[in-house]
Design a protein around this motif. Structure first.
Motif: not given
Length: 174
Positions: A7-29
């Motif tokens: 839910g956080l990526p959607e909340a961020i883009t709602a407030v900051y619509p030009r935001t690029t949301v990306q997951t942390c690659i290190v945490h994904l690994i």
């Protein structure tokens, strides 16, 4: 850069619509390796490298398919599913040139900065007003940025790329 909170990526883009949301690659690994035996982890990290080191999102998607079809993918299908679930927030990473990728592939620097700011606020307790808290945070940020964050990365190269990609949205602190 946002680390996979629902839910956080959607909340961020709602407030900051030009935001690029990306997951942390290190945490994904790291999350992927939770599904693996300890003795296999080193080999798995090498097998996952072609995915996040790919030149483009298409090449990364092909590398993920290749991983899934090979022995590691068969032995650990949950790793493939983990990457597939996060894929929407992995592919923004491939838009960036290598100079920026080195800076944004992990959220560790952001987490470290947040920890230092929380530590400053926690030790002070209460503030007479909002201005006092803002001033304390500004001083802490100035000290942290002056000595650690910018020198940790190849920040100058990344700054140039950010300025090209984001134009007026990117301003250099003076």
């Amino acid at each position: 850069v946002v680390d996979g909170l629902k839910g956080l990526p959607e909340a961020i883009t709602a407030v900051y619509p030009r935001t690029t949301v990306q997951t942390c690659i290190v945490h994904l690994i790291r999350n992927s390796l939770e599904f693996a035996n300890y003795k296999d982890r080193k080999a798995l990290t090498q097998a996952l490298r072609p995915i996040y080191a790919a030149a483009s999102a298409e090449a990364a998607e092909q590398a993920l398919r290749d991983f899934a079809e090979r022995p590691w993918g068969a032995k650990y299908p949950m790793i493939v599913q983990c990457w597939q679930r996060a894929w929407e927030h992995v592919i923004p990473f491939f838009v960036f040139p290598p100079d920026i990728r080195r800076v944004v592939y992990t959220t560790n620097a952001i987490e470290s900065l947040n920890m230092q700011l929380r530590k400053i606020i926690k030790t002070r307790g209460h503030f007479p007003n909002d201005e006092a808290a803002v001033k304390l945070l500004w001083l802490a940020l100035r000290n942290v940025l002056a000595k650690s964050v910018r020198s940790t990365f190849d920040w100058k190269s990344a700054m140039n790329q950010f300025a090209i990609l984001f134009g007026e949205r990117f301003t250099q602190a003076r």
